[in-house]
Design a protein around this motif. Structure first.
Motif, PDB file in Angstrom:
ATOM      1  N   ALA A   1       0.953  -1.161   0.121  1.00 58.46           N
ATOM      2  CA  ALA A   1       0.104  -0.002  -0.064  1.00 58.46           C
ATOM      3  C   ALA A   1       0.920   1.178   0.009  1.00 58.46           C
ATOM      4  N   CYS A   2       1.999   1.216  -0.078  1.00 53.59           N
ATOM      5  CA  CYS A   2       2.861   2.198  -0.212  1.00 53.59           C
ATOM      6  C   CYS A   2       2.881   3.213  -1.421  1.00 53.59           C
ATOM      7  N   HIS A   3       2.350   4.171  -1.503  1.00 54.36           N
ATOM      8  CA  HIS A   3       2.167   5.049  -2.712  1.00 54.36           C
ATOM      9  C   HIS A   3       3.680   5.675  -2.994  1.00 54.36           C
ATOM     10  N   ARG A   4       4.456   5.956  -2.225  1.00 54.76           N
ATOM     11  CA  ARG A   4       5.873   6.487  -2.146  1.00 54.76           C
ATOM     12  C   ARG A   4       6.723   5.416  -3.325  1.00 54.76           C
ATOM     13  N   PHE A   5       6.700   4.002  -2.725  1.00 53.88           N
ATOM     14  CA  PHE A   5       7.323   3.056  -3.716  1.00 53.88           C
ATOM     15  C   PHE A   5       6.598   3.005  -4.932  1.00 53.88           C
ATOM     16  N   LYS A   6       5.119   2.950  -5.210  1.00 55.68           N
ATOM     17  CA  LYS A   6       4.545   2.955  -6.285  1.00 55.68           C
ATOM     18  C   LYS A   6       5.037   4.191  -7.412  1.00 55.68           C
ATOM     19  N   VAL A   7       5.122   5.367  -6.711  1.00 56.76           N
ATOM     20  CA  VAL A   7       5.437   6.464  -7.495  1.00 56.76           C
ATOM     21  C   VAL A   7       6.723   6.446  -8.217  1.00 56.76           C
ATOM     22  N   LEU A   8       7.840   5.736  -7.246  1.00 57.91           N
ATOM     23  CA  LEU A   8       9.077   5.914  -7.587  1.00 57.91           C
ATOM     24  C   LEU A   8       9.182   4.712  -8.923  1.00 57.91           C
ATOM     25  N   LYS A   9       8.634   3.760  -8.562  1.00 56.90           N
ATOM     26  CA  LYS A   9       8.576   2.709  -9.462  1.00 56.90           C
ATOM     27  C   LYS A   9       7.877   3.342 -10.987  1.00 56.90           C
ATOM     28  N   ALA A  10       6.752   3.937 -10.863  1.00 57.28           N
ATOM     29  CA  ALA A  10       6.224   4.664 -12.119  1.00 57.28           C
ATOM     30  C   ALA A  10       7.109   5.578 -12.767  1.00 57.28           C
ATOM     31  N   GLU A  11       7.982   6.432 -12.013  1.00 54.32           N
ATOM     32  CA  GLU A  11       8.802   7.303 -12.368  1.00 54.32           C
ATOM     33  C   GLU A  11       9.755   6.809 -13.345  1.00 54.32           C
ATOM     34  N   CYS A  12      10.370   5.515 -12.731  1.00 57.96           N
ATOM     35  CA  CYS A  12      11.323   5.007 -13.290  1.00 57.96           C
ATOM     36  C   CYS A  12      11.041   4.214 -14.463  1.00 57.96           C
TER      37      CYS A  12
ATOM     38  N   ALA B   1       3.755   2.632 -16.512  1.00 51.02           N
ATOM     39  CA  ALA B   1       3.957   3.833 -15.638  1.00 51.02           C
ATOM     40  C   ALA B   1       2.468   4.623 -15.480  1.00 51.02           C
ATOM     41  N   GLN B   2       1.915   4.816 -16.540  1.00 59.79           N
ATOM     42  CA  GLN B   2       0.753   5.531 -16.751  1.00 59.79           C
ATOM     43  C   GLN B   2      -0.353   4.443 -15.685  1.00 59.79           C
ATOM     44  N   SER B   3      -0.459   3.309 -15.784  1.00 60.57           N
ATOM     45  CA  SER B   3      -1.301   2.426 -15.007  1.00 60.57           C
ATOM     46  C   SER B   3      -0.909   2.548 -13.563  1.00 60.57           C
ATOM     47  N   VAL B   4       0.350   2.310 -13.183  1.00 65.55           N
ATOM     48  CA  VAL B   4       0.665   2.451 -11.872  1.00 65.55           C
ATOM     49  C   VAL B   4       0.110   3.874 -11.275  1.00 65.55           C
ATOM     50  N   ALA B   5       0.638   5.132 -12.055  1.00 63.83           N
ATOM     51  CA  ALA B   5       0.071   6.363 -11.335  1.00 63.83           C
ATOM     52  C   ALA B   5      -1.610   6.547 -11.339  1.00 63.83           C
ATOM     53  N   SER B   6      -2.073   5.881 -12.481  1.00 61.37           N
ATOM     54  CA  SER B   6      -3.807   5.898 -12.423  1.00 61.37           C
ATOM     55  C   SER B   6      -4.168   5.196 -11.356  1.00 61.37           C
TER      56      SER B   6
ATOM     57  N   ARG C   1      -6.681   6.786  -8.463  1.00 60.12           N
ATOM     58  CA  ARG C   1      -8.159   6.369  -8.147  1.00 60.12           C
ATOM     59  C   ARG C   1      -8.212   6.126  -6.726  1.00 60.12           C
ATOM     60  N   MET C   2      -7.338   6.345  -5.887  1.00 63.32           N
ATOM     61  CA  MET C   2      -7.545   6.086  -4.426  1.00 63.32           C
ATOM     62  C   MET C   2      -7.182   7.363  -3.721  1.00 63.32           C
ATOM     63  N   ASP C   3      -6.361   8.045  -4.609  1.00 60.04           N
ATOM     64  CA  ASP C   3      -6.162   9.536  -3.979  1.00 60.04           C
ATOM     65  C   ASP C   3      -5.771  10.516  -5.134  1.00 60.04           C
ATOM     66  N   SER C   4      -6.968  11.249  -5.299  1.00 59.59           N
ATOM     67  CA  SER C   4      -6.960  11.982  -6.782  1.00 59.59           C
ATOM     68  C   SER C   4      -6.190  13.309  -6.400  1.00 59.59           C
ATOM     69  N   THR C   5      -5.613  13.279  -5.192  1.00 64.39           N
ATOM     70  CA  THR C   5      -5.027  14.809  -4.780  1.00 64.39           C
ATOM     71  C   THR C   5      -3.539  14.492  -4.868  1.00 64.39           C
ATOM     72  N   ASN C   6      -2.814  12.944  -5.202  1.00 66.44           N
ATOM     73  CA  ASN C   6      -1.700  12.736  -5.035  1.00 66.44           C
ATOM     74  C   ASN C   6      -0.837  13.418  -5.984  1.00 66.44           C
ATOM     75  N   GLY C   7       0.070  14.450  -5.232  1.00 64.30           N
ATOM     76  CA  GLY C   7       0.916  15.292  -6.533  1.00 64.30           C
ATOM     77  C   GLY C   7       2.051  14.118  -7.201  1.00 64.30           C
ATOM     78  N   ASP C   8       2.612  13.413  -6.593  1.00 61.36           N
ATOM     79  CA  ASP C   8       3.457  12.559  -7.056  1.00 61.36           C
ATOM     80  C   ASP C   8       2.928  11.882  -8.288  1.00 61.36           C
ATOM     81  N   ALA C   9       1.840  11.245  -8.257  1.00 62.48           N
ATOM     82  CA  ALA C   9       1.192  10.531  -9.039  1.00 62.48           C
ATOM     83  C   ALA C   9       0.551  11.496 -10.515  1.00 62.48           C
ATOM     84  N   LEU C  10       0.422  12.541  -9.935  1.00 61.21           N
ATOM     85  CA  LEU C  10      -0.042  13.594 -10.922  1.00 61.21           C
ATOM     86  C   LEU C  10       1.075  14.085 -11.886  1.00 61.21           C
TER      87      LEU C  10
END
Length: 481
Positions: A158-169, A179-184, A188-197
């Protein structure tokens, strides 16, 4: 202050038991409702919070579960299950250090706990993968970062930080759909997540959808004003778009030197933007070909293809440059690649033309033998033959060494052969079209002496021995003229 009566506690126990029944049935939503009712009646009972935390974990609501677990151990610091659940929530959310403290507390309360020992190992593994990922990111080894994050997410799902780092790489590796799939999933769970945006914008930016990318970067900065990566990417995106458009404008206006410089400047803005840079290299190659910088244009096309192996326009541009520099084998290879990818009539014709030029290049170049242009007139061809035939006639080199005589005789024959073909309109047309004249049953009399005699005329032909001075003077006049 609300005082809890014995009746309330009795009723709360009933709600707890009902919650337990639904929990066993895996009806976690109903279990949550009954545990909440129990807490409302008796808010000082640590086990109620512990049970609701367990239910929230089953519903994947880990942050709420963490709050309940923390409240449970605040009420009862010896509540082992509360510490265990708090540690599990920290671990699932990617906070391995906090999780470690919780599991160590469990060990204090229950030294033989094998579960605590295993969870401590999981926490240590996550910390190690985080450390490796940080080092790898600095080295730009993005594949290793993805590997480390995948391993860490096995315990910290459930770690968004790890998921975002993976998506960025993944985005930096050009694996944009992943990458788009992970960020999306995060959004879906947190529409205000700046890292995912930011990652969504990064994918669009690297796919050369710059306007849409800027929108996501702006949105990310709205949610997280101090997001430095989003700020830098937004600045680069705007600068890249502006510089590219300036280059396009200069090209359309015919200011090729200016366009070349502008595309060169644009290429320095962001080396990571593979797709846009591939287009910039191809654009610069187009300008380079206009400026007759053909080898540089070929090099730019090669760089574009290295960045994007599917970039058909770069293959076509390089193939044309190869044609212009008479590198026909390379041109054929590029046109074959294009035709295999897009079997259009236009690409087929380009391939056929390159194959024809390649075939023509492998035979004798009669124009080169006579030293004339391919658009030479009949008079120019005759003048060229007269000059070359006199220059290489064997009689003129009778006093030279055997080696020189042999070489001059060979050139004399080639000159006669070239003249025979290029002075005959039909043969010349067939030759220019790439046909093998020997296969056309045409009269191919390449006797150089006969050709020479027929051209210069006279019953005895032309003799260098008898007219050596006259011949030299005649040749000199021809050369000068």
């Amino acid at each position: 202050i609300k005082l809890t009566s014995s009746t309330d506690c009795l009723h709360s126990e009933g709600f707890k038991e009902q919650g337990n029944v639904y929990y066993v049935k895996k009806d976690y939503a109903e279990a949550f409702n009954f545990y909440t009712k129990a807490i409302d009646l008796c808010p000082k009972n640590a086990s109620y919070y512990g049970n609701r935390a367990a239910t929230l974990m089953m519903l994947s609501r880990y942050r709420e579960a963490l709050e309940d677990s923390q409240q449970a151990v605040r009420l009862d610091d010896t509540f082992m299950k509360g510490h265990m659940r708090e540690g599990k929530c920290h671990l699932l959310l990617g906070n391995a250090m906090a999780a470690t403290r919780c599991f160590q507390k469990v060990q204090e309360l229950e030294p033989e706990s094998s579960q605590a020992q295993q969870e401590l190992k999981n926490a240590e593994s996550i910390l190690e993968f985080e450390r490796l990922a940080e080092i790898s990111f600095e080295k730009r080894d993005f594949r290793m970062v993805v590997f480390c994050m995948d391993r860490a997410l096995e315990s910290a799902s459930a770690c968004h930080r790890f998921k975002v780092l993976k998506a960025e790489c993944l985005a930096l590796l050009g694996r944009y759909p992943e990458a788009q799939s992970v960020a999306s999933d995060i959004l879906r769970m947190d529409s205000t997540n700046g890292d995912a945006l930011y990652v969504r914008g990064l994918c669009l930016y690297y796919e050369d959808c710059i306007d849409k990318a800027v929108q996501f970067f702006v949105q990310a900065l709205r949610m997280a004003p101090d997001h430095e990566k989003a700020r830098l990417a937004c600045r680069n995106a705007k600068a890249l778009k502006a510089k590219k458009e300036e280059g396009n404008k200069a090209f359309k206006e015919g200011s090729f030197e200016e366009a070349y410089d502008l595309y060169s400047e644009a290429l320095t803005i962001d080396p990571n933007n593979i797709k846009t840079n591939a287009k910039l290299y191809c654009n610069r190659a187009t300008v380079g070909s206009k400026l007759n910088k053909l080898e540089q244009a070929i090099e730019d096309c090669t760089k574009a293809i290295k960045l994007d192996e599917t970039y058909i326009k770069a293959y076509l541009r390089r193939a044309q440059c190869y044609m212009d520099t008479e590198q026909y084998e390379e041109a054929v290879r590029d046109y074959e690649k294009v035709y295999q990818t897009e079997k259009t009539k236009e690409h087929k014709n380009l391939l056929k033309n390159a194959q024809l030029e390649l075939k023509k290049s492998k035979r004798k170049d009669y124009y080169k033998v006579l030293g004339v242009d391919k658009n030479a007139t009949e008079d120019e061809i005759k003048k060229a033959y007269r000059k070359r035939a006199l220059m290489h006639h064997p009689d003129r080199h009778s006093g030279a060494s055997a080696e020189v005589q042999k070489e001059e005789e060979k050139k004399f024959k080639e000159v006669g052969e070239a003249f025979t073909v290029l002075s005959d309109p039909k043969k010349k047309s067939r030759y220019d079209s790439g046909h093998d004249l020997e296969d056309d049953d045409m009269n191919m009399d390449f006797d150089a002496n006969n050709i020479f005699k027929a051209f210069f005329g006279g019953p005895g032909g032309f003799s260098f021995e008898a007219n050596s001075c006259k011949a030299d003077l005649y040749l000199l006049l021809i050369i000068i003229c």
